[in-house]
Enzyme design. Structure first.
Site, PDB file in Angstrom:
ATOM      1  N   HIS A  54      -7.525  -4.539  10.014  1.00 11.67           N
ATOM      2  CA  HIS A  54      -7.077  -4.375   8.505  1.00 11.67           C
ATOM      3  C   HIS A  54      -5.854  -5.248   8.349  1.00 11.67           C
ATOM      4  O   HIS A  54      -4.961  -5.262   9.316  1.00 11.67           O
ATOM      5  CB  HIS A  54      -7.408  -3.037   8.246  1.00 11.67           C
ATOM      6  CG  HIS A  54      -6.174  -2.116   8.782  1.00 11.67           C
ATOM      7  ND1 HIS A  54      -6.236  -1.075   9.650  1.00 11.67           N
ATOM      8  CD2 HIS A  54      -4.729  -2.149   8.561  1.00 11.67           C
ATOM      9  CE1 HIS A  54      -5.155  -0.725  10.074  1.00 11.67           C
ATOM     10  NE2 HIS A  54      -4.196  -1.061   9.051  1.00 11.67           N
TER      11      HIS A  54
ATOM     12  N   ASN B 220      -8.134  -2.671  14.091  1.00 11.84           N
ATOM     13  CA  ASN B 220      -9.383  -3.012  13.715  1.00 11.84           C
ATOM     14  C   ASN B 220      -9.521  -4.022  12.858  1.00 11.84           C
ATOM     15  O   ASN B 220     -10.470  -4.472  12.183  1.00 11.84           O
ATOM     16  CB  ASN B 220     -10.238  -1.864  13.110  1.00 11.84           C
ATOM     17  CG  ASN B 220      -9.444  -1.352  11.830  1.00 11.84           C
ATOM     18  OD1 ASN B 220      -8.486  -1.951  11.432  1.00 11.84           O
ATOM     19  ND2 ASN B 220     -10.178  -0.257  11.324  1.00 11.84           N
TER      20      ASN B 220
ATOM     21  N   ASP C 219       0.956  -1.286   0.041  1.00  9.61           N
ATOM     22  CA  ASP C 219      -0.099  -0.007   0.005  1.00  9.61           C
ATOM     23  C   ASP C 219       0.813   1.256  -0.075  1.00  9.61           C
ATOM     24  O   ASP C 219       2.264   1.241   0.078  1.00  9.61           O
ATOM     25  CB  ASP C 219      -0.981   0.075   1.223  1.00  9.61           C
ATOM     26  CG  ASP C 219      -0.414  -0.400   2.469  1.00  9.61           C
ATOM     27  OD1 ASP C 219       1.029  -0.323   2.704  1.00  9.61           O
ATOM     28  OD2 ASP C 219      -0.887  -1.085   3.290  1.00  9.61           O
TER      29      ASP C 219
ATOM     30  N   GLU D 109      -9.724  -1.891   5.011  1.00  9.07           N
ATOM     31  CA  GLU D 109     -10.646  -1.519   6.395  1.00  9.07           C
ATOM     32  C   GLU D 109     -11.878  -2.440   6.579  1.00  9.07           C
ATOM     33  O   GLU D 109     -12.478  -2.989   5.556  1.00  9.07           O
ATOM     34  CB  GLU D 109     -11.081  -0.324   6.348  1.00  9.07           C
ATOM     35  CG  GLU D 109      -9.853   0.789   6.213  1.00  9.07           C
ATOM     36  CD  GLU D 109      -9.084   0.817   7.540  1.00  9.07           C
ATOM     37  OE1 GLU D 109      -9.289  -0.108   8.482  1.00  9.07           O
ATOM     38  OE2 GLU D 109      -8.783   2.114   7.918  1.00  9.07           O
TER      39      GLU D 109
END
Length: 242
Positions: free
Chosen positions: A138, A136, A67, A143
């Site tokens: 990811h 969370n 990313d 996400e």
């Protein structure tokens, strides 16, 4: 999944680097999927040490990073291209043209995503994908959501993710709101996946990802569907596993 727990970060880094180095020693033309953030730094430092000691060469390796932030100026200290150059590429013998990071400043971001997927599809299958784990759930910047995108795509970063990454910037206002990320489908195509997680603050999401239900609300839980995942945890991150 092969889940390994370590008493010290040094042991974890050594094992992680040894897995990658052994792969490259066996197949000098390996394709590596790489990650950024604080989690893999110790592994990269150990790989640099092994290269400097003549134990491994990366001159035929191809790499694809997971990313990149959108909108950071070229050369910005917190861009993932700069991170990879500083933490690994500048210290080993991999030719820079064989290293690939999405361009977060592309004029057409959607075209950049398609181009990145095309580059990966014309390359050999990724031999090893290195991953960290977000608070969370990811992986990459995929996400939690009702659905997940299989290919490389533009993503709006959750506030929790931006808050977690704010420690690398002067303030949360400087943390980009968007990123380009490989999709979960692309990640799962790798022959082998190494998931590295450190710290007590990740213990609950580690449990969800590795032992909870498989759901797009915890993207890392989809790793349970892969046939060859090695999980490297420090003792604190493994604290809630049964």
């Amino acid at each position: 999944m092969n889940i390994l727990t370590f008493e010290t970060n040094e042991e974890l880094n050594q094992v992680g680097a040894n897995i990658i180095a052994s792969l490259v020693q066996t197949n000098p033309y390996s394709v590596l999927g790489l990650a950024t953030g604080s989690t893999p730094i110790g592994i990269y430092q150990e790989l640099i040490r092994q290269y400097q000691n003549g134990l491994v060469s990366f001159k035929h390796v191809t790499s694809f990073n997971l990313d990149e932030y959108v909108g950071l100026p070229e050369g910005h200290q917190e861009s993932y291209r700069t991170f990879m150059n500083n933490q690994l590429f500048n210290h080993i013998d991999i030719p820079m043209e064989q290293t690939h990071v999405p361009n977060g400043n592309a004029e057409d971001l959607h075209a950049e995503c398609l181009s990145y997927d095309e580059m990966m599809s014309t390359s050999k299958q990724v031999d090893m994908q290195l991953l960290g784990l977000g608070h969370n759930g990811h992986i990459g910047f995929n996400e939690p959501d009702d659905t997940l995108n299989g290919g490389t795509h533009l993503v709006e970063l959750k506030e929790q993710t931006r808050e977690a990454n704010a420690r690398f910037f002067k303030s949360i206002d400087e943390v980009p709101t968007q990123a380009i990320t490989m999709g979960v489908g692309t990640i799962l195509k790798a022959k082998m996946i190494i998931l590295v997680v450190r710290g007590k603050d990740k213990a609950s999401i580690v449990k969800r990802a590795l032992q909870g239900p498989i759901t797009t609300d915890c993207p890392a839980s989809l790793l349970q569907t892969h046939s060859n995942v090695v999980v490297l945890l420090d003792k604190k991150a493994a604290g809630e596993l049964q």
